[in-house]
Enzyme design. Structure first.
Site, PDB file in Angstrom:
ATOM      1  N   ARG A   7       3.399  10.098   5.783  1.00  0.00           N
ATOM      2  CA  ARG A   7       3.671  11.466   5.566  1.00  0.00           C
ATOM      3  C   ARG A   7       5.019  11.834   6.678  1.00  0.00           C
ATOM      4  O   ARG A   7       5.063  11.423   7.701  1.00  0.00           O
ATOM      5  CB  ARG A   7       2.559  12.263   6.127  1.00  0.00           C
ATOM      6  CG  ARG A   7       2.758  13.582   6.071  1.00  0.00           C
ATOM      7  CD  ARG A   7       1.347  14.307   6.730  1.00  0.00           C
ATOM      8  NE  ARG A   7       1.343  16.044   6.711  1.00  0.00           N
ATOM      9  CZ  ARG A   7       0.552  16.741   7.635  1.00  0.00           C
ATOM     10  NH1 ARG A   7      -0.136  16.157   8.058  1.00  0.00           N
ATOM     11  NH2 ARG A   7       0.967  17.962   7.620  1.00  0.00           N
ATOM     12  N   HIS A   8       5.730  12.812   6.060  1.00  0.00           N
ATOM     13  CA  HIS A   8       6.724  13.230   7.440  1.00  0.00           C
ATOM     14  C   HIS A   8       5.990  13.705   8.736  1.00  0.00           C
ATOM     15  O   HIS A   8       4.950  13.984   8.796  1.00  0.00           O
ATOM     16  CB  HIS A   8       7.489  14.408   6.566  1.00  0.00           C
ATOM     17  CG  HIS A   8       6.400  15.638   6.405  1.00  0.00           C
ATOM     18  ND1 HIS A   8       6.355  16.660   7.399  1.00  0.00           N
ATOM     19  CD2 HIS A   8       6.084  16.074   5.368  1.00  0.00           C
ATOM     20  CE1 HIS A   8       5.457  17.621   7.116  1.00  0.00           C
ATOM     21  NE2 HIS A   8       5.236  17.145   5.822  1.00  0.00           N
ATOM     22  N   GLY A   9       7.117  13.920   9.506  1.00  0.00           N
ATOM     23  CA  GLY A   9       6.794  14.260  10.883  1.00  0.00           C
ATOM     24  C   GLY A   9       6.539  15.809  10.895  1.00  0.00           C
ATOM     25  O   GLY A   9       6.621  16.506  10.092  1.00  0.00           O
ATOM     26  N   THR A  11       6.340  19.698  11.785  1.00  0.00           N
ATOM     27  CA  THR A  11       7.310  20.863  11.509  1.00  0.00           C
ATOM     28  C   THR A  11       6.688  21.905  12.196  1.00  0.00           C
ATOM     29  O   THR A  11       5.646  21.908  12.518  1.00  0.00           O
ATOM     30  CB  THR A  11       7.585  21.204  10.001  1.00  0.00           C
ATOM     31  OG1 THR A  11       6.304  21.700   9.439  1.00  0.00           O
ATOM     32  CG2 THR A  11       7.727  19.996   9.005  1.00  0.00           C
ATOM     33  N   GLN A  12       7.531  22.972  12.481  1.00  0.00           N
ATOM     34  CA  GLN A  12       6.953  24.086  13.108  1.00  0.00           C
ATOM     35  C   GLN A  12       5.782  24.753  12.112  1.00  0.00           C
ATOM     36  O   GLN A  12       4.928  25.423  12.646  1.00  0.00           O
ATOM     37  CB  GLN A  12       8.038  24.978  13.334  1.00  0.00           C
ATOM     38  CG  GLN A  12       7.745  26.512  14.076  1.00  0.00           C
ATOM     39  CD  GLN A  12       7.351  25.965  15.689  1.00  0.00           C
ATOM     40  OE1 GLN A  12       8.011  25.085  16.228  1.00  0.00           O
ATOM     41  NE2 GLN A  12       6.250  26.619  16.134  1.00  0.00           N
ATOM     42  N   GLY A  13       6.006  24.570  10.990  1.00  0.00           N
ATOM     43  CA  GLY A  13       5.040  25.351  10.101  1.00  0.00           C
ATOM     44  C   GLY A  13       3.702  24.422  10.199  1.00  0.00           C
ATOM     45  O   GLY A  13       2.566  25.127  10.372  1.00  0.00           O
ATOM     46  N   ASN A  14       3.699  23.122  10.459  1.00  0.00           N
ATOM     47  CA  ASN A  14       2.354  22.417  10.865  1.00  0.00           C
ATOM     48  C   ASN A  14       1.908  22.730  12.136  1.00  0.00           C
ATOM     49  O   ASN A  14       0.379  23.081  12.153  1.00  0.00           O
ATOM     50  CB  ASN A  14       2.851  20.850  11.062  1.00  0.00           C
ATOM     51  CG  ASN A  14       3.396  20.250   9.645  1.00  0.00           C
ATOM     52  OD1 ASN A  14       4.087  19.446   9.859  1.00  0.00           O
ATOM     53  ND2 ASN A  14       2.888  20.708   8.696  1.00  0.00           N
ATOM     54  N   ARG A  55      12.526  17.624   5.752  1.00  0.00           N
ATOM     55  CA  ARG A  55      11.815  17.139   6.607  1.00  0.00           C
ATOM     56  C   ARG A  55      11.498  15.599   6.375  1.00  0.00           C
ATOM     57  O   ARG A  55      11.258  14.787   7.232  1.00  0.00           O
ATOM     58  CB  ARG A  55      10.421  17.731   6.883  1.00  0.00           C
ATOM     59  CG  ARG A  55       9.511  17.966   5.351  1.00  0.00           C
ATOM     60  CD  ARG A  55       8.545  19.058   5.542  1.00  0.00           C
ATOM     61  NE  ARG A  55       7.658  19.272   4.410  1.00  0.00           N
ATOM     62  CZ  ARG A  55       7.803  20.297   3.682  1.00  0.00           C
ATOM     63  NH1 ARG A  55       9.047  20.859   3.624  1.00  0.00           N
ATOM     64  NH2 ARG A  55       6.907  20.538   2.738  1.00  0.00           N
ATOM     65  N   GLU A  77       6.348  18.223  -2.133  1.00  0.00           N
ATOM     66  CA  GLU A  77       5.096  18.566  -1.726  1.00  0.00           C
ATOM     67  C   GLU A  77       4.567  19.651  -2.818  1.00  0.00           C
ATOM     68  O   GLU A  77       5.415  20.194  -3.772  1.00  0.00           O
ATOM     69  CB  GLU A  77       5.000  19.390  -0.446  1.00  0.00           C
ATOM     70  CG  GLU A  77       3.593  19.785  -0.007  1.00  0.00           C
ATOM     71  CD  GLU A  77       2.449  18.750  -0.046  1.00  0.00           C
ATOM     72  OE1 GLU A  77       2.180  18.464  -1.090  1.00  0.00           O
ATOM     73  OE2 GLU A  77       1.953  18.526   1.277  1.00  0.00           O
TER      74      GLU A  77
END
Length: 204
Positions: A7-9, A11-14, A55, A77
């Site tokens: 899975r990607h690193g 993000t600010q959304g995460n 991302r 996604e």
């Protein structure tokens, strides 16, 4: 053929626990640092297949510097529809959201009332896995990286992962994932190792 599914690193959304599906957001500084940290712990790969979203491109470059990448559009996604970019605080008064979080058993990402259905995601990502298997097989790769998203990977592994687990049993933290042997004919993924990543949240 061996696949390293990641899975990607972050993000600010995460970090803000937002629904970030089709929105094309970059890694947060924490996500870049995490990828730099995780990269040396992963097996080397001959090629990387990834989602088209930024991302994932950034993550792939940081995890496996200098390794050629192929974009596979089907690895993107889930489309969260009107929930995109929003978090609980912004959605708490939305009737659809209220019904979803109040459903028996609680909120279930495999049963979102908006956007793509879980089955649509599985069908799409399965088509992406077929493309990866065909291209990697044609080019004679023995081990490749696949950089995608939490929901996409959970759907894919719930369908093809072995040993069998339910959807949430395949949850991936940022920069986490699985090492698996792929059967190209059946698409079964025989998982041999889990990578912990940051051990953090799972919102895409």
């Amino acid at each position: 053929m061996e696949l390293i599914l990641i899975r990607h690193g972050t993000t600010q959304g995460n970090l803000e626990k937002r629904f970030i599906g089709t929105l094309d957001v970059p890694l947060a500084p924490q996500g870049e640092a995490l990828a730099w940290q995780v990269g040396p712990t992963l097996p080397a790969v001959e090629h990387v297949y990834r989602s088209p979203l930024l991302r994932c491109r950034q993550t792939a470059q940081l995890l496996w510097p200098g390794v050629e990448q192929t974009v596979v559009d089907e690895l993107r996604e889930t489309d969260f529809g009107p929930f995109e970019g929003k978090n609980h605080e912004e959605l708490k008064d939305d009737p659809l959201y209220q019904a979803w979080i109040g459903a028996p058993g609680g909120a279930n990402f495999a049963a979102l009332p908006v956007g793509e259905s879980a089955q649509q995601v599985v069908e799409r990502v399965s088509a992406g896995l077929k493309k990866v298997a065909a291209d990697a097989g044609r080019r004679g790769f023995g081990r490749v990286g696949v950089v995608s998203h939490g929901g996409a990977l959970m759907g894919l592994l719930a369908q093809y992962g072995r040993p069998e687990r339910e959807y949430y049993g395949w949850m991936c933290p940022n920069c986490g994932g699985y090492r698996a042997q792929l059967e190209p004919e059946t698409l079964l993924l025989h998982v041999t190792q889990a990578f912990p990543g940051d051990g953090g949240n799972f919102l895409k």
